[in-house]
Design an enzyme around this catalytic site. Sequence first.
Site, short mmCIF file in Angstrom:
data_model
loop_
_atom_site.label_atom_id
_atom_site.label_comp_id
_atom_site.label_asym_id
_atom_site.label_seq_id
_atom_site.Cartn_x
_atom_site.Cartn_y
_atom_site.Cartn_z
N GLY A 311 0.84 -1.21 0.00
CA GLY A 311 0.00 0.00 0.00
C GLY A 311 0.87 1.25 0.00
N ALA A 312 2.04 1.14 -0.67
CA ALA A 312 3.02 2.25 -0.60
C ALA A 312 2.83 3.27 -1.72
CB ALA A 312 4.44 1.68 -0.66
N ASP A 361 -1.61 -7.83 -5.39
CA ASP A 361 -2.87 -7.79 -4.65
C ASP A 361 -2.65 -8.68 -3.43
OD1 ASP A 361 -5.34 -8.26 -3.59
OD2 ASP A 361 -6.32 -8.80 -5.49
N TYR A 455 -14.40 -2.75 9.94
CA TYR A 455 -13.05 -2.15 9.99
C TYR A 455 -12.46 -2.33 11.39
CZ TYR A 455 -9.32 1.31 9.64
OH TYR A 455 -8.09 1.92 9.65
#
Length: 549
Positions: A311-312, A361, A455
Amino acid sequence: MSNPCSSVVPPDTPLEVLADVLKKAEALITGNDEVKILLKKAIQIASGLDEYLEKTTTQPSPALQELWTRTRSERWHENYEKGITLFDLPVTCITGHVEGQVLRFFARMAKAQRVLEIGMFTGYGALSLAEGLPLDGTVVACEIEPYLEKFARLSFDKSPHGKKIKVEVGGAQETINQLANERQQYDLIFIDADKTGYLEYYKTIIDRKLLAPGGTLVVDNVLFKGQVYGSEEDMNENGKALKEFNQFVASDPRTEQVLLPVRDGMLLIQHADSAEEVEKVETKDDVYSGLNGKSVMQRLRLDGKTALVTGAGQGIGRAFAHALGEAGAQVAVVDIDTLRADRVRRELISKGIKAISIQADITNKEDVDRMVDQVISEWGALHIACNNAGVNLNSASKDTTLEEWDRTMNVNLRGVFLCCQAEGRAMMKQGYGKIINTASMSSLIVPHPQKQLSYNTSKAGVVKLTQTLGTEWIDRGVRVNAISPGIVDTPLIHNEALKPLSELWLKDIPAGRFAEVTDLQGAIVFLASEASDYMTGHNLAIEGGQSLW
Ligand SMILES: C[S@@+](CC[C@H](N)C(=O)[O-])C[C@H]1O[C@@H](n2cnc3c(N)ncnc32)[C@H](O)[C@@H]1O
């Protein structure tokens, strides 16, 4: 690149003066062939050395080459006559290629962070020094001529190292007095300004402790074209000042020094008292000497380490990637979005950080395995893994769809598990590794008024997963910790639906503001470094105090 002190400009070093004298003698000799042959040989040896050093030394960076060319082609005398500069600056002022490379080596060898240069001219020395510093290193360059700041900045801006340089315009003595008042200290100091000012600079630096313990002071032009050891009649004001300076330093019991005959002479000076002081110290344990000889700041560095961040491509992950790279690691920028990952990779490369981008992914086991394999095949090991990719979907629990629940768990929890498993296997083989999972403050509290059951639950799961793996793998050398950010000011919270909540949230944050991604960078470096090796299974909340209210 040729030497500025060649035939065009007057001789500037003892060797150049020698070659010049020999050439004049050669021109005067008539008849005696044997003397002529000997003179020729002497000229060859004296005048060929500097050129040979230039040729055999690594060539300067494009920014330095450009700076050199601009300096050489500037009309310095005209500038002075027009009042653009305060003084009539000779082009021989420039440090140049070989000496610049020596300075770069000194900075690297000293592992210097903070450098002070007294006398910058067009910035050749300052940029050479900056090139030898880590990304977070700084050079403070003192220069009396305002015009030179602008001149140098044009070239600094073309180098990735230029932003490390801060120019202090003004008299150097006033500037260093001010720096001493602020108790600043430097690992490396280079004196190369007005020769008659050297002694005062030296006294201020040593008396007022501007040179950090273990630091080195480098003083240029101490041979002053050979005048300091030549006959008194040939000495000008500068030669006299340098002779006096050299004598003072040689008889100063507080320092030790060595004079290197590089170009016009470079004197290296260090504090001499450290050996004696060390003798007096009774406890020389790891606290005193540093664990394995490393100070705590050195243990926070990540030089030689390889890292991946999922997720960079944006937000927190991007800030993590930059922070790890700035601390010395090579970084694999992982994102589901190829373009984003590649953009961040290019940012890192532009800062001199070794980086690759990987599209993956994290919900797909094959992608995750490929991600780890790729880092190892590229760099031979995986030392640091930041599992940061996640999603944040909101709905009242009674309405939460199975799709939302599954998607959240799939990315935030299953994805983090897949990553940890693949990374942990590789790290356990190596016997060392650091995994840092991005959890959330919502693992500790129930943020409100928004509804985000899936979440919150997923992030609480990340913490329990972190604790479990952290205790299970610590004896195999793998530490697993988590960072729980509070509400971070990322593009996600600028989403229209969330905007009305901002004021309510701010009331819940003792710090009175949202977190910036930069607020998390220190923590990621700490958890990735050997300084945190005794921490495992920890959930480090960085939330401006929100979880305490
Ligand atoms: C020999 S040159 C410096 C060369 C430079 N280190 C380099 O790498 O190219 C000396 C510089 O010191 C500056 N200077 C002279 N006296 C100064 C003073 N009192 N304070 C600050 N700078 C001074 C001059 O303007 C000149 O640019």
